[in-house]
Scaffold this motif. Structure first.
Motif, PDB file in Angstrom:
ATOM      1  N   UNK A  99      60.894 132.043  68.507  1.00 51.94           N
ATOM      2  CA  UNK A  99      60.369 131.817  67.160  1.00 51.94           C
ATOM      3  C   UNK A  99      59.107 130.969  67.197  1.00 51.94           C
ATOM      4  N   UNK A 100      58.329 131.069  66.119  1.00 52.64           N
ATOM      5  CA  UNK A 100      57.153 130.225  65.930  1.00 52.64           C
ATOM      6  C   UNK A 100      57.306 129.504  64.598  1.00 52.64           C
ATOM      7  N   UNK A 101      57.090 128.196  64.605  1.00 51.79           N
ATOM      8  CA  UNK A 101      57.106 127.379  63.393  1.00 51.79           C
ATOM      9  C   UNK A 101      55.707 126.801  63.192  1.00 51.79           C
ATOM     10  N   UNK A 102      55.240 126.764  61.965  1.00 53.76           N
ATOM     11  CA  UNK A 102      53.944 126.171  61.667  1.00 53.76           C
ATOM     12  C   UNK A 102      54.066 125.269  60.441  1.00 53.76           C
ATOM     13  N   UNK A 110      52.253 113.836  54.722  1.00 50.90           N
ATOM     14  CA  UNK A 110      53.165 114.593  53.875  1.00 50.90           C
ATOM     15  C   UNK A 110      53.041 116.088  54.166  1.00 50.90           C
ATOM     16  N   UNK A 111      54.176 116.773  54.179  1.00 54.36           N
ATOM     17  CA  UNK A 111      54.185 118.204  54.460  1.00 54.36           C
ATOM     18  C   UNK A 111      53.661 118.974  53.252  1.00 54.36           C
ATOM     19  N   UNK A 112      52.650 119.799  53.484  1.00 50.28           N
ATOM     20  CA  UNK A 112      52.051 120.605  52.425  1.00 50.28           C
ATOM     21  C   UNK A 112      52.701 121.985  52.375  1.00 50.28           C
ATOM     22  N   UNK A 113      52.898 122.597  53.537  1.00 51.57           N
ATOM     23  CA  UNK A 113      53.471 123.938  53.596  1.00 51.57           C
ATOM     24  C   UNK A 113      54.011 124.171  54.999  1.00 51.57           C
ATOM     25  N   UNK A 114      55.058 124.987  55.125  1.00 52.60           N
ATOM     26  CA  UNK A 114      55.607 125.348  56.428  1.00 52.60           C
ATOM     27  C   UNK A 114      55.877 126.851  56.459  1.00 52.60           C
ATOM     28  N   UNK A 115      55.977 127.368  57.680  1.00 52.84           N
ATOM     29  CA  UNK A 115      56.315 128.775  57.871  1.00 52.84           C
ATOM     30  C   UNK A 115      57.132 128.919  59.151  1.00 52.84           C
ATOM     31  N   UNK A 116      57.956 129.980  59.197  1.00 50.38           N
ATOM     32  CA  UNK A 116      58.723 130.311  60.399  1.00 50.38           C
ATOM     33  C   UNK A 116      58.751 131.821  60.561  1.00 50.38           C
ATOM     34  N   UNK A 117      58.561 132.278  61.797  1.00 46.36           N
ATOM     35  CA  UNK A 117      58.665 133.705  62.103  1.00 46.36           C
ATOM     36  C   UNK A 117      59.392 133.868  63.434  1.00 46.36           C
ATOM     37  N   UNK A 118      60.241 134.898  63.510  1.00 45.10           N
ATOM     38  CA  UNK A 118      60.888 135.200  64.788  1.00 45.10           C
ATOM     39  C   UNK A 118      59.854 135.757  65.764  1.00 45.10           C
ATOM     40  N   UNK A 119      60.153 135.624  67.035  1.00 41.28           N
ATOM     41  CA  UNK A 119      59.233 136.052  68.080  1.00 41.28           C
ATOM     42  C   UNK A 119      60.013 136.912  69.071  1.00 41.28           C
TER      43      UNK A 119
END
Length: 385
Positions: A99-102, A110-119
């Motif tokens: 997986x990739x996390x951004x 402070x966290x503005x935005x996050x994303x996760x995708x399988x790899x």
């Protein structure tokens, strides 16, 4: 892979000093919340005029804002300055085998935005392509531009480079001979800080808890260790300090690597149910699954040995557990691990628990990746000789 070395500030000594002073001023204001010129000058041993010039530059760059006047007693009230949270942003990228996390953080962390995708494959070209897509998605979601990103922190499982531990299953296959920092810098067109996942996670916990001397046990692909001493990471010459998962511990079956007993891989192998995500592991724990509880017994025994080793080697304020493991499992390990009595940390005058669960959750390494960029912005860097 090769880790990022401390960034060399090129140019004359005067230019290096100016850059270092900018970072020092930003860092001092960040720590205090807000400060005035004279107070900054006294705390850093700089002239008020030098600080005034630096503040003017930082304001022009959008990094500082005026927060109002404050009376200090005698004389006119002094203008206070604070870090502009929207003055710049840090991109964090965590690459796992599956997986990739951004994430994007503002200058206040402070966290503005996050994303996760399988790899499906950790092949470098596919990883880069997916990271670029995730970055573009986050920018579109927030309305930010590429020009507002100060840099990218990239974290991956270690070890970096070809070592005696390569190919044992917990590293990132296909990256040992790749200059990952250069590859990401070219693709993202940003300064890049490369680190292993445990070190980045430790930096996230430093931001969250404000501790300056601690050990962080990170559950990722295997088991990693981040050591923070006097607020700075202990990385080793090649960035591979902390490969504690391969340290042998005593078991009824003889010595085994620590991560064979204390990792996501080990619990999955013990259960014999194939790959299980965090939610599935959490559900088994909540049900009191016998296989899960049997694994926890062995994990607690192994962790007890690891705690004694870390405490006597590093004398930390605390040992923190975190990463890709259900919160309930981490809390169980903290509550049921027998703390060794033969330890320098077995004392009554430490206000911190000897072992505790982390505060940053499953994305701790991703947030820590972005924190590497913020740390660079607020911390003077030593010039390479």
């Amino acid at each position: 892979m090769t880790p990022s070395s401390p960034q060399m500030i090129k140019g004359s000594n005067a230019e290096r000093s100016r850059s270092s002073n900018r970072q020092a001023v930003l860092g001092r204001i960040k720590s205090a919340g807000e400060m005035g010129r004279a107070e900054i000058a006294r705390s850093l041993g700089l002239s008020t005029q030098a600080v005034s010039n630096i503040i003017a530059e930082l304001q022009e760059d959008g990094l500082l804002v005026e927060t109002g006047l404050r009376s200090g007693g005698r004389g006119l009230p002094a203008m206070q300055y604070g870090v502009n949270s929207a003055g710049g942003y840090a991109l964090g990228v965590e690459v796992r085998p599956d997986a990739i996390f951004t994430a994007i953080l503002d200058l206040h962390g402070q966290t503005v935005v996050t994303r996760r995708r399988t790899l499906k494959s950790p092949e470098p070209a596919k990883v880069i392509s997916k990271v670029l897509k995730l970055r573009d998605e986050m920018l579109a979601k927030t309305g930010l531009s590429e020009g507002q990103l100060l840099g990218a922190g990239v974290v991956m499982p270690g070890p970096f480079g070809q070592t005696g531990l390569s190919g044992l299953g917990s590293d990132l296959a296909g990256w040992q001979s790749v200059d990952a920092a250069a590859l990401f810098e070219e693709a993202l067109a940003l300064p890049v800080e490369l680190s292993n996942d445990a070190n980045a996670a430790a930096m996230a916990e430093r931001m969250a808890l404000g501790l300056s001397h601690f050990a962080y046990l990170y559950f990722g692909a295997g088991l990693g260790l981040g050591i923070v001493n006097q607020g700075q990471l202990v990385t080793g010459i090649f960035g591979n300090a902390g490969e504690i998962g391969h340290v042998p511990v005593a078991t009824p079956k003889g010595p085994l690597p620590l991560e064979a007993l204390l990792s996501r891989v080990s619990v999955q192998e013990h259960l014999g149910k194939g790959p299980l995500d965090i939610a599935a592991l959490g559900a088994l724990f909540a049900e009191g699954d016998k296989g899960m509880m049997d694994w926890l017994d062995g994990a607690c025994a192994a962790l007890s040995q690891a705690v004694g080793l870390l405490e006597n080697l590093f004398d930390p304020q605390t040992i923190i557990l975190g990463g890709a493991m259900p919160a309930g499992v981490l809390d169980y390990l903290v509550a049921h691990t027998e703390l060794p009595t033969l330890s320098v940390s077995n004392r009554a005058d430490n206000p911190h628990a000897r072992v505790q669960a982390g505060a940053s959750g499953r994305m701790t390494a991703t947030l820590g990746a972005a924190a590497l960029i913020l740390n660079r912005a607020f911390t003077p860097q030593a010039a390479a000789l």
